[in-house]
Design an enzyme around this catalytic site. Structure first.
Site, short mmCIF file in Angstrom:
data_model
loop_
_atom_site.label_atom_id
_atom_site.label_comp_id
_atom_site.label_asym_id
_atom_site.label_seq_id
_atom_site.Cartn_x
_atom_site.Cartn_y
_atom_site.Cartn_z
N LYS A 1 -24.88 -60.40 33.22
CA LYS A 1 -23.93 -59.28 33.25
C LYS A 1 -24.42 -58.19 34.20
CE LYS A 1 -23.27 -56.67 29.33
NZ LYS A 1 -23.14 -55.23 29.57
N ASP B 1 -31.67 -54.28 25.31
CA ASP B 1 -30.50 -55.03 24.85
C ASP B 1 -30.84 -56.11 23.83
OD1 ASP B 1 -28.84 -53.51 26.43
OD2 ASP B 1 -28.89 -54.91 28.12
N LYS C 1 -25.54 -46.62 22.19
CA LYS C 1 -25.07 -47.80 22.91
C LYS C 1 -23.60 -48.04 22.50
CE LYS C 1 -28.60 -48.90 25.43
NZ LYS C 1 -28.46 -48.88 26.89
C1 S3P Z 1 -28.05 -52.02 32.03
C2 S3P Z 1 -29.00 -51.13 31.64
C3 S3P Z 1 -29.25 -50.80 30.23
C4 S3P Z 1 -28.65 -51.82 29.28
C5 S3P Z 1 -27.25 -52.20 29.67
C6 S3P Z 1 -27.21 -52.76 31.08
C7 S3P Z 1 -27.86 -52.28 33.47
O1 S3P Z 1 -28.71 -49.53 29.93
O2 S3P Z 1 -28.67 -51.38 27.96
O3 S3P Z 1 -26.73 -53.17 28.79
O4 S3P Z 1 -27.19 -53.24 33.84
O5 S3P Z 1 -28.40 -51.48 34.26
P1 S3P Z 1 -29.53 -48.18 30.22
O6 S3P Z 1 -29.82 -48.18 31.65
O7 S3P Z 1 -28.64 -47.04 29.85
O8 S3P Z 1 -30.73 -48.26 29.34
#
Ligand code: S3P
Length: 438
Positions: A22, A314, A341
């Protein structure tokens, strides 16, 4: 609202081809839109979140075609976006709204970006703040929430250290840095996922990194590319956990993303007794990929805190829930980020696990889930609070309980892993088929 009934027992076995990561898919969609020509992306994530990124880029005037085999993005260069007619909708996706804010800050037009109810509750000041320092005029509801109105501007390069480690905030600043008047520097105390840096480099940008410092040179000519998105390690962790809940399980996951900023979860699982092996590890498009095989093994339990939190952010819901299947339990601290989240993940998980009879202590910054000595879990009706990772964590936990569990609103898994339940069912059927054959 769909529900999914999980009947416990059996094991998981077989080989899985995972859908695309993702995090990486978002970055490919956004950066390919800013490249000078057409990119083709294979194994693009089928998640609702990554489709939100595609939809937003389309509304900004980029032609994106989804074919059976790839996503084709007709990039128009750094200055090729056009003002959207209406507010952009990031759906449930924090990555879309935060990373895209960085790009929008550098445009010569005004745009608004928002999302669903869950996204409108999440903090946005963390991304508005550095972008304001760069010169964009950004207005968020109540100063901290979506919708965010972004008045693009000629941006100044800054030297910025996010107060909370966040790959999304880092990426927003780096993407805005593409439009700045000099070299933008971002410093991080914990190394968060670095897919933005890798993708920028793969497309020809000058990004220097050393000892927690990332420097992006402005106005590169981004080259279009053909990318293959690695399998989603964060999604695979739910299948790995299923193999650790159900004795006699053995699964193999093909072509999984093994970027070192994402694999701390595997190190942690191995440290508490999991049997996990990597094979065929190679570098593709700047990302490490490989095959991951997992066999059931009893787990001892352990603690997670400090920098580990950002490194496994995550995966924490699944790791906490696995605590119920360990000897000594799992305890997590310093993870107050989990409360902002897609849901308040600490509260949602504690409620779901308690409904199944787990002994859980909730802390402001984490939780403790007691191990097997506090008794076997029982099936229950559980509510994931619309949060994909909570739904998957509770569904996997249910595999080792006594009696059926009903997961409410189970279609929310589509936010990151629409194929989750069918993949899990297939791995469990494989066992049934094997049993029928013997
Ligand atoms: C992500 C960063 C994370 C993660 C999110 C995806 C990304 O969030 O929790 O599901 O793709 O950069 P944060 O950067 O806010 O910790």
């Amino acid at each position: 609202m769909a529900k999914k009934t999980i009947s416990p027992g059996g094991n998981v076995s077989g080989v899985v081809e995972l859908p695309g990561d993702k995090s990486i898919s978002h970055r490919y969609a956004i950066l390919a839109s800013l490249a000078e020509g057409t990119s083709e992306i294979r194994n693009y994530s089928s998640s609702a979140d990554c489709l939100s990124s595609i939809e937003c880029m389309r509304k900004l005037g980029i032609q994106i075609d989804l074919t059976k085999d790839f996503v084709r993005v007709a990039g128009k260069g750094l200055d090729g976006l056009k003002a959207p007619k209406r507010a952009l909708d990031a759906g449930n996706s924090g990555s879309t709204i935060r990373m895209l804010s960085g790009v929008l800050a550098g445009q010569n037009f005004t745009s608004t970006i928002t999302g669903d109810k869950s996204l409108q509750r999440r903090p946005m000041r963390r991304v508005a703040e550095p972008l304001r320092q760069m010169g964009a005029d950004i207005r968020a509801k109540d100063g901290d929430r979506a919708p965010i109105e972004i008045h693009g501007a000629k941006l100044k390069a800054i030297d910025y250290t996010p107060p909370i480690p966040s790959a999304q905030v880092k990426s927003a600043v780096l993407l805005a840095g593409l439009y700045a008047d000099g070299v933008t520097t971002l410093r991080e105390s914990v190394r968060t996922r670095d897919h933005t840096e890798i993708t920028l480099r793969e497309m020809g940008a000058n990004v220097e990194t050393s000892k927690g410092e990332i420097r992006i040179h402005p106005r590169p000519k981004l080259q279009p590319r053909q990318f293959i998105v690695p399998g989603d390690l964060s999604g695979s962790v739910f299948l790995i956990a299923a193999a650790l809940v159900l004795p006699d399980s053995a699964i193999m996951l093909h072509n999984v993303g093994l970027n070192p900023t994402r694999t701390k979860v595997l190190d942690f699982l191995i440290s508490i007794g999991a049997s996990i092996n990597l094979a065929s590890v190679q570098l593709r498009d700047g990302e490490l990929i490989g095959d991951v095989s997992v066999r059931y093994a009893p787990l001892t339990g352990g603690a997670i805190s400090g920098p580990q939190v950002a490194e496994m952010i995550d995966e924490l819901p699944m790791l906490a829930a696995l605590g119920a299947y360990t000897e000594h339990g799992i305890e997590i601290h310093d993870a107050q980020e989990l409360r902002v989240k897609e849901s308040d993940r600490i509260a949602a998980l504690a409620a779901g696990l308690q409904a199944m009879g787990a002994k859980v202590t909730e802390y402001p910054d984490g939780l403790r889930v007691e191990g097997t000595s506090s008794g076997k879990l029982r099936g229950a009706k559980v509510d994931p609070q619309g949060d994909h990772r909570i739904a998957m964590a509770l569904a996997v936990t249910a595999l080792g309980a006594e009696g059926d569990t009903v997961v409410r609103d189970s279609e929310c898994v589509g936010v990151s892993f629409p194929e989750f339940f069918t993949t899990l069912d297939k791995l469990r059927d494989a066992e049934a088929r094997g049993a029928a054959a013997t």
